[in-house]
Design an enzyme around this catalytic site. Structure first.
Site, PDB file in Angstrom:
ATOM      1  N   ASN A   9       0.864  -1.188   0.000  1.00  0.00           N
ATOM      2  CA  ASN A   9       0.000   0.000   0.000  1.00  0.00           C
ATOM      3  C   ASN A   9       0.896   1.232   0.000  1.00  0.00           C
ATOM      4  OD1 ASN A   9      -1.761   2.065   0.518  1.00  0.00           O
ATOM      5  ND2 ASN A   9      -2.380   1.353   2.555  1.00  0.00           N
ATOM      6  N   LYS A  11       0.035   4.243  -0.128  1.00  0.00           N
ATOM      7  CA  LYS A  11      -0.638   5.384   0.517  1.00  0.00           C
ATOM      8  C   LYS A  11      -0.498   6.623  -0.367  1.00  0.00           C
ATOM      9  CE  LYS A  11      -0.135   3.093   4.894  1.00  0.00           C
ATOM     10  NZ  LYS A  11      -0.032   3.171   6.342  1.00  0.00           N
ATOM     11  N   HIS A  95      -9.532   0.959   5.088  1.00  0.00           N
ATOM     12  CA  HIS A  95      -8.237   1.168   5.746  1.00  0.00           C
ATOM     13  C   HIS A  95      -8.432   2.077   6.958  1.00  0.00           C
ATOM     14  CE1 HIS A  95      -4.139   2.363   6.561  1.00  0.00           C
ATOM     15  NE2 HIS A  95      -3.761   1.289   5.889  1.00  0.00           N
ATOM     16  N   GLU A  97      -6.790   4.457   8.140  1.00  0.00           N
ATOM     17  CA  GLU A  97      -6.588   5.897   7.926  1.00  0.00           C
ATOM     18  C   GLU A  97      -7.865   6.536   7.375  1.00  0.00           C
ATOM     19  OE1 GLU A  97      -2.993   5.468   5.646  1.00  0.00           O
ATOM     20  OE2 GLU A  97      -1.950   4.878   7.485  1.00  0.00           O
ATOM     21  N   GLU A 167      -4.936  -5.056  10.582  1.00  0.00           N
ATOM     22  CA  GLU A 167      -3.919  -4.030  10.783  1.00  0.00           C
ATOM     23  C   GLU A 167      -4.187  -3.288  12.084  1.00  0.00           C
ATOM     24  OE1 GLU A 167      -2.068  -2.689   6.828  1.00  0.00           O
ATOM     25  OE2 GLU A 167      -3.922  -1.583   7.022  1.00  0.00           O
ATOM     26  N   GLY A 173       2.874   2.324  10.756  1.00  0.00           N
ATOM     27  CA  GLY A 173       3.798   3.447  10.595  1.00  0.00           C
ATOM     28  C   GLY A 173       4.523   3.837  11.868  1.00  0.00           C
ATOM     29  N   SER A 212       3.812  -2.134  10.188  1.00  0.00           N
ATOM     30  CA  SER A 212       5.279  -2.163  10.304  1.00  0.00           C
ATOM     31  C   SER A 212       5.894  -3.502   9.888  1.00  0.00           C
ATOM     32  CB  SER A 212       5.717  -1.768  11.721  1.00  0.00           C
ATOM     33  OG  SER A 212       5.272  -0.465  12.029  1.00  0.00           O
TER      34      SER A 212
HETATM   35  P1  13P Z   1       3.232   0.412   7.596  1.00  0.00           P
HETATM   36  O1  13P Z   1       3.759  -0.866   6.985  1.00  0.00           O
HETATM   37  O2  13P Z   1       3.937   1.635   7.091  1.00  0.00           O
HETATM   38  O3  13P Z   1       3.179   0.332   9.085  1.00  0.00           O
HETATM   39  O4  13P Z   1       1.726   0.583   7.089  1.00  0.00           O
HETATM   40  C1  13P Z   1       0.838  -0.484   7.207  1.00  0.00           C
HETATM   41  C2  13P Z   1      -0.407  -0.174   6.465  1.00  0.00           C
HETATM   42  O5  13P Z   1      -1.197   0.660   6.888  1.00  0.00           O
HETATM   43  C3  13P Z   1      -0.652  -0.859   5.191  1.00  0.00           C
HETATM   44  O6  13P Z   1      -1.948  -0.658   4.750  1.00  0.00           O
END
Ligand code: 13P
Length: 251
Positions: A9, A11, A95, A97, A167, A173, A212
């Site tokens: 992803n 983002k 997701h 976010e 997740e 992150g 992560s």
């Molecule tokens: P990270 O791997 O940067 O922690 O992000 C995970 C994520 O949100 C993938 O959708």
């Protein structure tokens, strides 16, 4: 036997130039045939990535779709039918976010899930708890509710053509990762919840871990019985690191 999957992803990262660089790196990866690999660029770069990865066995997906499946008057949104037309095969829905920063509700997520499937896209339903929810002992309750909202509105059978990603929000992150045992226990609970409705669907659905994931921790996570691969954020922006994660899933 479930085939492992690694999904990157990206983002809201990238420019035309950096995307071209990343495509170059991805094209050079030697991928195991035992793993499905997918990348999710920002919508704007989907066509560039679809063209750039032509002939490479990597699927391209989008990070979101509109809750209306077909094109129409919905300014700023992108329909699942348009994503399909652009060459996408998959789409992330729900997701964290988007749930937390853009107030996306369980109902909206379920509608997007249905919109995706109705246009021939495979949705990856993202679920996961915040740090506060985990500390309050509510992890399974939260994840189960997120899953239930899709099961209740669409039926468990839709998971025969979908992927789930667990997740934990506190691991995204942050460099913090759920331990393999912590992740496995949530993955097992997700599978058990599906199995209560349909054992065959539960056995077949792939449940990815995200938060992560990097080359250094991937093998240990993917070694757990209910972890069928990863949804990778930051580490998917580096082709070599992403390739190492794909290899960990393929082994
Ligand atoms: P990270 O791997 O940067 O922690 O992000 C995970 C994520 O949100 C993938 O959708």
């Amino acid at each position: 036997m479930r085939r492992p999957m690694v999904a990157g992803n990206w983002k809201m990262h990238g420019t035309r130039a950096s995307v071209a660089e990343l495509i170059k790196g991805l094209r050079q990866l030697a991928l195991s045939t035992g793993v499905d690999v997918a990348v999710f660029p920002p919508c704007l770069y989907v066509s560039q990535v679809v063209e750039g990865l032509a002939g490479k066995s990597m699927v391209v997906g989008a990070q979101n779709c509109a809750y209306e499946p077909l094109q129409g008057a919905l300014t700023g949104e992108v329909a699942a039918s348009q994503l399909h037309d652009a060459g996408c095969k998959m789409v992330l829905v729900g997701h964290s976010e988007r749930r937390l920063l853009l107030s996306e509700s369980d109902e909206a997520v379920a509608r997007k899930f249905a919109a995706a499937q109705s246009c021939g896209l495979t949705p990856i339903l993202c679920v996961g708890e915040t740090r506060e929810q985990r500390e309050a002992g509510k992890t399974l309750e939260v994840v189960s509710r997120q899953l239930d909202s899709v099961i209740e509105s669409l039926g468990v059978g839709v998971f025969a053509q979908a992927v789930i990603a667990y997740e934990p929000v506190w691991a995204i992150g942050t460099g913090l990762t759920a331990t393999p045992d912590e992740a496995q226990s949530v993955h097992a609970a997700i599978r058990a919840q599906l199995a209560a409705e349909n054992a065959e669907v539960a056995r077949g659905v792939r449940i990815l871990y995200g938060g992560s994931v990097k080359a250094a921790n991937a093998a240990e996570l993917f070694g757990m019985p209910d972890i069928d691969g990863g949804l990778v954020g930051g580490a998917s922006l580096n082709a070599d690191e992403f390739g190492a994660i794909c290899r960990a899933a393929g082994n």
